[in-house]
Every structure is written in structure tokens, then in C-alpha cells.
Enzyme design. Structure first.
Site, PDB file in Angstrom:
ATOM      1  N   GLU A   1      25.693 -32.095  -1.020  1.00 37.20           N
ATOM      2  CA  GLU A   1      26.550 -31.221  -1.814  1.00 37.20           C
ATOM      3  C   GLU A   1      25.843 -29.876  -1.840  1.00 37.20           C
ATOM      4  O   GLU A   1      24.930 -29.649  -2.628  1.00 37.20           O
ATOM      5  CB  GLU A   1      26.735 -31.794  -3.222  1.00 37.20           C
ATOM      6  CG  GLU A   1      27.783 -31.053  -4.058  1.00 37.20           C
ATOM      7  CD  GLU A   1      27.179 -30.082  -5.050  1.00 37.20           C
ATOM      8  OE1 GLU A   1      27.817 -29.050  -5.307  1.00 37.20           O
ATOM      9  OE2 GLU A   1      26.082 -30.346  -5.564  1.00 37.20           O
TER      10      GLU A   1
ATOM     11  N   ASP B   1      22.884 -34.391  -4.661  1.00 41.83           N
ATOM     12  CA  ASP B   1      23.470 -33.361  -5.515  1.00 41.83           C
ATOM     13  C   ASP B   1      22.665 -32.068  -5.468  1.00 41.83           C
ATOM     14  O   ASP B   1      21.446 -32.079  -5.321  1.00 41.83           O
ATOM     15  CB  ASP B   1      23.521 -33.885  -6.959  1.00 41.83           C
ATOM     16  CG  ASP B   1      24.097 -32.879  -7.923  1.00 41.83           C
ATOM     17  OD1 ASP B   1      25.288 -32.550  -7.782  1.00 41.83           O
ATOM     18  OD2 ASP B   1      23.359 -32.405  -8.811  1.00 41.83           O
TER      19      ASP B   1
END
Length: 642
Positions: free
Chosen positions: A355, A304
């Protein structure tokens, strides 16, 4: 590795099994059975072990500090299931109860105490899956991911989330029914606030208590593998919760976070950033991810907020430049390179997904050429462009047709994954169905068109839960999905459409076999902005090809003609406007034979009826001899740029 060697390699950032040393571990000492507790708090004045076994008396079990800043104690008072914490006297004398950063279980919220736990040795039965994964890899395999928030897919009558034991019984059959190849969970690690969705973590080695026991998640993964479904988990190595009783300023000084205040504080998310240049933090984080791969047999990790780890000015707040005066976070850059290098050395068949929202390149490039070494990068640019286009009134789409075609200019600069994720269906952005233009009929037609475009476009795929059936409202993390929507025939047909589209994807190798080069795609026409029609061919390694045509306005086009490189008889194998999926067509187009005739760079043409707001996919049924077979000399086929 003996204890001293474990500590030395911890300090040099080379201990990637740190959880086997730090934390609570059952041991026998001088014939006595008990547990040894160890915690890293190098600048603490004192640390005491407290818990159920001391009646939470704070000074009953003092711990001893070694030369490496690790505090240790053996006790026979602690038993399996007891809750405990560390009472830390910080450098400034302030005393505070802190979590065990290496605990593998914590109590239920709002409590944050660790639970004395020895993970059981599971006898896994997924050897066939792991052998196939090792042999086949994933680059030339179908990857179609169902993204799930474990706490809100379904809920119990009392409002509590399903445990993984319950998800095993209901979610896995649903994945099979919907023909997904993988499931990706938003963070499953322990987090103190459900509203953070798991993106502000507390316990990096522990499964969130609300989701059940570790062995329940192991059984869930094993059952997924039995049904040929891979399991991916989101992980947050860039920042952590600012809560006082967690990792924040653990011993009273910057321990896990940066020394520099600007680098340490993430104002946008109200979190603290890990000091990714500190050896001990690198050992902590890499040990964490290896723990999850080893203990739970994960097939992929989605990292993330990579941009936050790469750029010092990512947060809209005061920032400290690097040593060269720039905004690149060298520590984050080198950590990510090292992370991927370590993981790929031991687990080459485990996907590492970034991401990453900037326009930086080489996210999926190899370290040798300055890349970070990820396997895939989320294509956020494609996602933003395509959603903006499909939200637009069709009258104006011809003016913004480049939003659909621009991705072909850069589609292979990285290895991309095409995401329609949770971030796109919250905070007033509307659900996927409600993003679509028009009345209810046209919204579903647009959604079928959009999902077909995603499946046919090069790149791996991801869709967030609820979007597969056109959920009416935005996602709410504290409530279950709107399963009652499926009582509406349009939603039920949308769900069936998605399941069949997913199967169509799996059945056609040309849609996933060559995802990272122009060998896998040939653009027929990307310049038909006046009619808002896009057409291209997806190609496989053994000559398989699918002709994909997308009509992005609600106007049926009779006698629509495109050029083709191969003469033959073609059959329509996909039409998003069939009645069974919510459209108005009772059956597919009839088979059509190509005709000789000049059309752009092609000398074969195919003429058929293109459905309004529909996608039509054709496959060659029988090749015909022709002396005029021509391949498009411009595989990108795109002249216009943004």
C-alpha cells in the site's frame, strides 16, 4: 538452533524464528515442568515476571539478564491461561508494567496482559489448496479481493464483534455466494484501540482477543481454502502504538523505535516508527510475518503505509535528512528489500502487496534493478482519478476524460492492484454508492459501470465490504454493515450484479491472464471525449478476447460504431443495464456481424446500441474470413496525457 545461536542471530538480524526463543514457552528443567519467560530489554536495570500466579506482587519472580540484553526466568508457578506482564525497572529507575512483545494471546480490552499459551499443533487439511497455489502461483490467476474489517462485518446483539468461529459459518458462505477469489482482512494483530482499525498494533504475534482464539482463525483459513478462497492479512511494520505499556521505549531507551526523535515520532498518526535499520527490529518484524504465514497458512500479506517507511518527510512535521541530505529513508528501503527477499525465498507463492501512495517506481521491481520486490502495488493514482471522474456531473466529463484514460500511459510500469478500499468510504468521503452522480437510479447505474470498468481494466481487484451492494452510509468501524439495505430491491439487485460480475471475471481468462503487459490489452478508442465513451479489447494467451465499451454519460447511443481487428459475428455477453441488475434493458443486444469499413486504424466495424450510463462487453461468436483484418498499431491508443 541452540539458545546462544538464537541470540547471536537475533543481534545480527538473521533470526527469523525469534518467537520460538523469546516469549513464554513450556519446558522441563531438572525434571520440573513449567514455563521459561524471555524478554529483550537491554538497558533495563531489572525485570520481574508478574501475573495471576504471583497475585501481581511485583518483586516475587526476578529475571536474570544475559550478555545479549535478554532477561530470562523459569518458573513452575505459571499455568496455561494465566495472565502476566513484565515489571520493568527502566534505565532512569522509573518502573512500569510492560507487555510481552512475543505473546501469542492477550486478554480482552481494556486489559493488555499476555496470556500463557502454547499454540496447538494443527493437523491441516488444505494440502490440495497449497499444492495448487504452488503450481499455479497468482500472476496469471484471477485475484478479486473482498476487503473486510473483522470487527464490523457483522456484530452480535450485544454489540460485540463476531469471532472467527462465527465468521466461518457466515462470512465464508457469503464469499462463495459473491464469487470472490480472496478475502483481505484489515490488521488482525492485537491492538489496544478498536478505533485504530488495527493500524496501531501492540502485540505483533497475537490474534486480537475480540476475534476469538488462534485455532478459530486457523479453522477459518482452512475452510476458506476448502472453498478455493485465499486469505490475505494487512500488516503494519512501519509504526506501532505509542501506549506506555506496549513497545514504546520498552526499557526506558529507544528499543524498537529510532534514536532520532524526528524519525521516531509519527505525528500524523500519533504513533512511533520502528527503527528499520536496527538488526534486532528486523529480526522481530520478519519473525512476525513468518509466524503468521506458518501458523495461519496465509496466502498474502498487504504491507501498510509503505510511503511512511520510505520517506523521512512523509509526516507533516520536522524531519531529519539522510546522510546525503535527502528524504529517502535508506533503512526503510533496505528493510523492505530484505523482507521481500526473505519471504520470496521461502514462500514464493505468497503474495506481497504494497500500500504505497507516492509516484515512486520499482515498488514491484526486483532488487537487482533497485526495486523493492513486492508482487503488487495498490494503484492509488488510478483510484483517485476514476472516483473523481465518476463523481462529476456528466455534462463536464468530456473535459476531464483524461482522468479515465491516463492510467493507460503507465498501467504496466508496476504490477498493480486496483483498490476501492476502506479508506475511500470514511471521514466524509461518502459511501461508494453516494459518490456516484445523480438520482438513486443513476447512482446505481454509475456504480455498475464503475465496477465493470475495474474488472475489465488490467490489474488485480479489491473492493471493501458493503460496497458490493451499494451501502447507503459510510462505513462505521464500531457498528456492523447496513445489512438492512438489502431489503431495498435496488440494493439487492446491486448485490446480485456484483456476484455475477465476479463470476464473469473468473470465467474469462483474458481479464486476468495477462495483467502486466500490453499483450493483454488493445485500446480501440480512448479519444472519444465528446461522447465520453471508452473502448478497448482485453486479450488472453490463446486468442480469447473481450471487447469492452463504457458509456459514461446517461445518454443511450443507437447505431454506435467502433472498429475491430477481427471480422466475425459478435455477441453481447455483459450489459450493466439489464433489468435483473437494476437497469431498464429486458435483454442483451442481438448478435451483430462486423462490416468492412475504415474506422481509425481498423477495417472492420461493429454497430450496436450502447446503453445509457452502461457498460457493454462483446465476445466473438464466430470468426469470419477477411482480407482486411488489421491490428491497432498503437496498443496504448492514448494520445492525451494529464
Amino acid at each position: 538452533m541452540d539458545n546462544r545461536e538464537a541470540l547471536k542471530t537475533f543481534m545480527t538480524g538473521e533470526n527469523f524464528y525469534l518467537q520460538h526463543y523469546l516469549g513464554a514457552h513450556r519446558e522441563e528443567l531438572n525434571g520440573e515442568h513449567g514455563y521459561t519467560f524471555r524478554v529483550w530489554a537491554p538497558n533495563a536495570q531489572a525485570v520481574h515476571l508478574v501475573g495471576d500466579f504471583t497475585n501481581w506482587i511485583e518483586n516475587q519472580i526476578p529475571m536474570v539478564r544475559n550478555d545479549f540484553g535478554v532477561w530470562e526466568v523459569f518458573t513452575n508457578m505459571a499455568q496455561e491461561g494465566h495472565i502476566y506482564k513484565y515489571h520493568v525497572t527502566r534505565q532512569n529507575g522509573h518502573q512500569l508494567m510492560k507487555i510481552d512483545p512475543f505473546a501469542v494471546r492477550y486478554e480482552a480490552r481494556p486489559g493488555t496482559g499476555a496470556i500463557v499459551t502454547e499454540l496447538p499443533e494443527k493437523k491441516w487439511k488444505d494440502g490440495l489448496w497449497l499444492a495448487r497455489r504452488k503450481r499455479w502461483g497468482f500472476a496469471e490467476r484471477p485475484v478479486n479481493i473482498y476487503e473486510v474489517h473483522a470487527g464490523s462485518w457483522k456484530r452480535n446483539p450485544d454489540g460485540s464483534p463476531y469471532s472467527f468461529a462465527q465468521l466461518k459459518d457466515e462470512l465464508i458462505p457469503y464469499l462463495v455466494e459473491m464469487n470472490y477469489t480472496h478475502i483481505e482482512f484489515m490488521p488482525l494483530m492485537s491492538h489496544p484501540l478498536g478505533l485504530s482499525w488495527g493500524y496501531q498494533l501492540m502485540g505483533y504475534f497475537a490474534l486480537e482477543h475480540a476475534y476469538g482464539r488462534p485455532e478459530e482463525f486457523q479453522d477459518f483459513v482452512e475452510e476458506c481454502h476448502t472453498h478455493n478462497i485465499g486469505v490475505i492479512v494487512d500488516w503494519v511494520p512501519g509504526h506501532f502504538t505509542i501506549n506506555d505499556d506496549a513497545l514504546a521505549y520498552y526499557d526506558g531507551t529507544p528499543t524498537f523505535e529510532y534514536q532520532d526523535h524526528n524519525k521516531a515520532h509519527n505525528h500524523g498518526w500519533g504513533a512511533l516508527n520502528f527503527d528499520l535499520g536496527k538488526n534486532e527490529v528486523q529480526s522481530f518484524l520478519i519473525s512476525c510475518i513468518k509466524h503468521w504465514i506458518d501458523v495461519y497458512h496465509l496466502d498474502g500479506i498487504r504491507v501498510d503505509a509503505v510511503s511512511n517507511m520510505l520517506y523521512l518527510d512523509y509526516d507533516d512535521a520536522p524531519w531529519t535528512p539522510n546522510k546525503d541530505g535527502g528524504n529517502l529513508n535508506y533503512e526503510g528501503y533496505y528493510f523492505l528489500q530484505r523482507l521481500n527477499e526473505v519471504i520470496k525465498l521461502e514462500y514464493p507463492d505468497v503474495m506481497m502487496i504494497a500500500e504505497e501512495s507516492s509516484s515512486a517506481t520499482k515498488i514491484t521491481g526486483m532488487k537487482e534493478i533497485g526495486g523493492l520486490g513486492f508482487d503488487y502495488k495498490w494503484n492509488m493514482g488510478w483510484m483517485n482519478d476514476i472516483l473523481r471522474f465518476y463523481e462529476e456531473d456528466p455534462i463536464y466529463r468530456k473535459y476531464d476524460f483524461n482522468l479515465v484514460t491516463f492510467s493507460f500511459m503507465y498501467v504496466f510500469k508496476e504490477n498493480y492492484l486496483l483498490p476501492f478500499s476502506h479508506d475511500e468510504v470514511v471521514h466524509g468521503k461518502k459511501s461508494m454508492m453516494h459518490k456516484m452522480w445523480g438520482d438513486r437510479y443513476n447512482q446505481f447505474a454509475g456504480l455498475r459501470n464503475l465496477y465493470t470498468y475495474q474488472i475489465c481494466h488490467p490489474g488485480k481487484k479489491l473492493l471493501f465490504m458493503g460496497s458490493e451492494y451499494g451501502q447507503f452510509l459510510e462505513w462505521k468501524s464500531e457498528e456492523q454493515l447496513e445489512w438492512s439495505n438489502l431489503e431495498d430491491p435496488m440494493n439487492a439487485k446491486m448485490k446480485y450484479f456484483t456476484s455475477q460480475l465476479n463470476q464473469f471475471y473468473k470465467d474469462h481468462r483474458c481479464l486476468w491472464e495477462i495483467d502486466t503487459s500490453y499483450d493483454g490489452i488493445e485500446i480501440i478508442d480512448a479519444d472519444n471525449r465528446d461522447q465520453s465513451v471508452l473502448s478497448f479489447i482485453r486479450k488472453g494467451k490463446k486468442g480469447e478476447m473481450l471487447v469492452c465499451i463504457f458509456n459514461m454519460v446517461p445518454v443511450e447511443r443507437k447505431d454506435f460504431t467502433i472498429g475491430l481487428p477481427v471480422a466475425g459475428i459478435y455477441e453481447e455477453v455483459w450489459n450493466t443495464e439489464l433489468e435483473e441488475w437494476g437497469g431498464v434493458w429486458k435483454e442483451h443486444n442481438q448478435t451483430v456481424q462486423t462490416q468492412e469499413g475504415l474506422w481509425k486504424d481498423y477495417e472492420q466495424t461493429l454497430t450496436f446500441t450502447l446503453p445509457a450510463m452502461g457498460a457493454s462487453v462483446w465476445k466473438i461468436k464466430r470468426r469470419l474470413k477477411s482480407t482486411k483484418t488489421v491490428t491497432n498499431k498503437n496498443p496504448k491508443g492514448v494520445e492525451n496525457e494529464k
